[in-house]
Design a protein around this motif. Structure first.
Motif, mmCIF file in Angstrom:
data_model
loop_
_atom_site.group_PDB
_atom_site.id
_atom_site.type_symbol
_atom_site.label_atom_id
_atom_site.label_comp_id
_atom_site.label_asym_id
_atom_site.label_seq_id
_atom_site.Cartn_x
_atom_site.Cartn_y
_atom_site.Cartn_z
ATOM 1 N N ILE A 68 1.112 -0.968 -0.434
ATOM 2 C CA ILE A 68 -0.037 -0.153 0.077
ATOM 3 C C ILE A 68 0.519 1.153 0.359
ATOM 4 N N SER A 69 0.397 1.936 -0.541
ATOM 5 C CA SER A 69 1.115 3.252 -1.419
ATOM 6 C C SER A 69 -0.224 4.884 -1.480
ATOM 7 N N LYS A 70 -0.034 5.835 -1.580
ATOM 8 C CA LYS A 70 -0.459 6.906 -1.843
ATOM 9 C C LYS A 70 -0.385 7.188 -2.868
ATOM 10 N N ASP A 71 0.120 5.936 -4.004
ATOM 11 C CA ASP A 71 -0.333 6.464 -5.425
ATOM 12 C C ASP A 71 -1.229 5.747 -5.900
ATOM 13 N N SER A 72 -1.572 7.108 -6.839
ATOM 14 C CA SER A 72 -2.972 6.253 -7.714
ATOM 15 C C SER A 72 -2.737 4.954 -8.571
ATOM 16 N N VAL A 73 -4.113 4.977 -8.701
ATOM 17 C CA VAL A 73 -4.547 3.266 -9.458
ATOM 18 C C VAL A 73 -3.182 3.432 -10.257
ATOM 19 N N ALA A 74 -3.150 4.271 -10.834
ATOM 20 C CA ALA A 74 -2.895 4.815 -12.327
ATOM 21 C C ALA A 74 -1.514 3.999 -12.114
ATOM 22 N N SER A 75 -0.663 4.610 -11.433
ATOM 23 C CA SER A 75 0.343 4.906 -10.916
ATOM 24 C C SER A 75 0.469 2.959 -10.816
ATOM 25 N N HIS A 76 0.341 2.846 -9.733
ATOM 26 C CA HIS A 76 0.534 1.652 -9.062
ATOM 27 C C HIS A 76 -0.190 0.204 -10.835
ATOM 28 N N GLN A 77 -0.368 0.437 -11.722
ATOM 29 C CA GLN A 77 -0.770 -0.248 -12.967
ATOM 30 C C GLN A 77 0.683 -0.682 -13.708
ATOM 31 N N LYS A 78 1.257 0.548 -13.899
ATOM 32 C CA LYS A 78 2.392 0.797 -14.653
ATOM 33 C C LYS A 78 3.380 0.237 -13.790
ATOM 34 N N PHE A 79 3.464 0.086 -12.793
ATOM 35 C CA PHE A 79 4.523 0.049 -11.292
ATOM 36 C C PHE A 79 4.804 -1.510 -11.917
ATOM 37 N N ALA A 80 3.308 -1.792 -11.469
ATOM 38 C CA ALA A 80 3.426 -3.104 -11.145
ATOM 39 C C ALA A 80 3.612 -4.341 -12.685
ATOM 40 N N GLU A 81 2.962 -3.354 -13.964
ATOM 41 C CA GLU A 81 3.307 -3.846 -14.827
ATOM 42 C C GLU A 81 5.162 -3.708 -15.366
ATOM 43 N N LYS A 82 5.608 -2.604 -15.189
ATOM 44 C CA LYS A 82 6.890 -2.381 -15.404
ATOM 45 C C LYS A 82 7.696 -3.497 -14.410
ATOM 46 N N TYR A 83 7.574 -3.926 -13.349
ATOM 47 C CA TYR A 83 8.607 -5.072 -12.650
ATOM 48 C C TYR A 83 7.952 -6.233 -12.653
ATOM 49 N N GLU A 84 7.165 -6.498 -12.811
ATOM 50 C CA GLU A 84 5.656 -7.579 -12.561
ATOM 51 C C GLU A 84 6.116 -8.283 -11.729
ATOM 52 N N LEU A 85 5.287 -7.496 -11.144
ATOM 53 C CA LEU A 85 4.553 -7.469 -9.251
ATOM 54 C C LEU A 85 3.769 -8.660 -9.220
ATOM 55 N N PRO A 86 3.203 -9.863 -8.797
ATOM 56 C CA PRO A 86 2.392 -10.809 -9.398
ATOM 57 C C PRO A 86 0.827 -10.455 -7.822
ATOM 58 N N PHE A 87 1.424 -9.397 -6.878
ATOM 59 C CA PHE A 87 1.118 -9.294 -5.519
ATOM 60 C C PHE A 87 -0.095 -7.855 -5.942
ATOM 61 N N LEU A 88 -0.961 -8.013 -4.936
ATOM 62 C CA LEU A 88 -1.702 -7.254 -4.401
ATOM 63 C C LEU A 88 -1.035 -5.167 -3.916
ATOM 64 N N LEU A 89 -1.751 -4.646 -5.544
ATOM 65 C CA LEU A 89 -1.039 -3.777 -4.752
ATOM 66 C C LEU A 89 -2.355 -2.337 -4.685
ATOM 67 N N LEU A 90 -2.512 -1.900 -3.434
ATOM 68 C CA LEU A 90 -3.869 -0.619 -3.325
ATOM 69 C C LEU A 90 -3.289 0.408 -2.690
ATOM 70 N N SER A 91 -4.203 1.074 -3.784
ATOM 71 C CA SER A 91 -4.073 2.839 -3.604
ATOM 72 C C SER A 91 -4.725 3.512 -2.669
ATOM 73 N N ASP A 92 -3.956 3.859 -1.781
ATOM 74 C CA ASP A 92 -4.330 5.341 -0.776
ATOM 75 C C ASP A 92 -4.380 6.343 -0.253
ATOM 76 N N PRO A 93 -4.655 7.251 -1.705
ATOM 77 C CA PRO A 93 -4.013 8.987 -2.149
ATOM 78 C C PRO A 93 -4.953 9.236 -0.746
ATOM 79 N N GLU A 94 -5.727 9.027 -0.315
ATOM 80 C CA GLU A 94 -6.578 9.373 1.162
ATOM 81 C C GLU A 94 -6.491 9.066 1.933
ATOM 82 N N LEU A 95 -5.327 8.391 2.320
ATOM 83 C CA LEU A 95 -4.200 8.291 2.968
ATOM 84 C C LEU A 95 -4.769 7.329 4.475
ATOM 85 N N LYS A 96 -6.375 6.590 3.768
ATOM 86 C CA LYS A 96 -7.031 6.161 5.108
ATOM 87 C C LYS A 96 -6.346 4.626 5.776
ATOM 88 N N ALA A 97 -5.878 3.373 4.630
ATOM 89 C CA ALA A 97 -5.537 2.582 5.671
ATOM 90 C C ALA A 97 -4.436 3.171 6.235
#
Length: 156
Positions: A68-97
């Motif tokens: 989890i980071s505060k990055d956007s869904v789109a940022s996570h998608q690019k990050f996961a694709e670039k590095y072939e990340l097979p696990f969940l990345l969750l977007s928390d821009p409002e800092l809830k979690a």
């Protein structure tokens, strides 16, 4: 930071595909929940790649890995694709979690004070209770330390 024995706060955040994910969806499984400052930065990339390289080992232990980071869904998608990340990345821009897990802290870098995510990892048991909390983890060794803990080699 939340302590061992605390009930893990539930949350609903979006994954890299924009789908809602609830922590409570994973009851019955152990969870490695790691909070990191920012996609595509050197330390965060090394940490994510270490979890990716060890992903099969986590799956063999029936452990769900969530970053989890505060990055956007789109940022996570690019990050996961670039590095072939097979696990969940969750977007928390409002800092809830991020705030619920008490990892939004004052940080100092080169004398400048700002607020940000302190790299922290939690292991949550199958009943949703925090069984281990690791503050200020090192990106290069975090995944291996968690695996050692899961195998009973590194009690916290």
């Amino acid at each position: 930071m939340l302590e061992k024995g605390t009930q893990a706060p539930d949350f609903i955040l979006q994954d890299k595909e924009g789908r809602d994910v609830k922590l409570s969806d994973f009851l019955g499984h152990r969870i490695v929940l790691y909070f990191y400052p920012k996609d595509n930065t050197p330390g965060c990339t090394r940490q994510a790649c270490a979890f990716a390289q060890n992903f099969d080992a986590f799956q063999r232990r029936d452990v769900v890995v969530i970053g989890i980071s505060k990055d956007s869904v789109a940022s996570h998608q690019k990050f996961a694709e670039k590095y072939e990340l097979p696990f969940l990345l969750l977007s928390d821009p409002e800092l809830k979690a991020i705030q619920a897990y008490d990892v939004w802290k004052e940080k100092k870098l080169y004398g400048k004070v700002s607020m940000g995510v302190v790299r922290t990892t939690y292991v949550i048991d199958a009943d949703g209770t925090i069984e281990m909390a690791m503050p200020k983890v090192k990106p290069d060794t975090n995944a291996a330390e968690i695996l050692a803990y899961l195998d009973g080699e590194n009690e916290q």
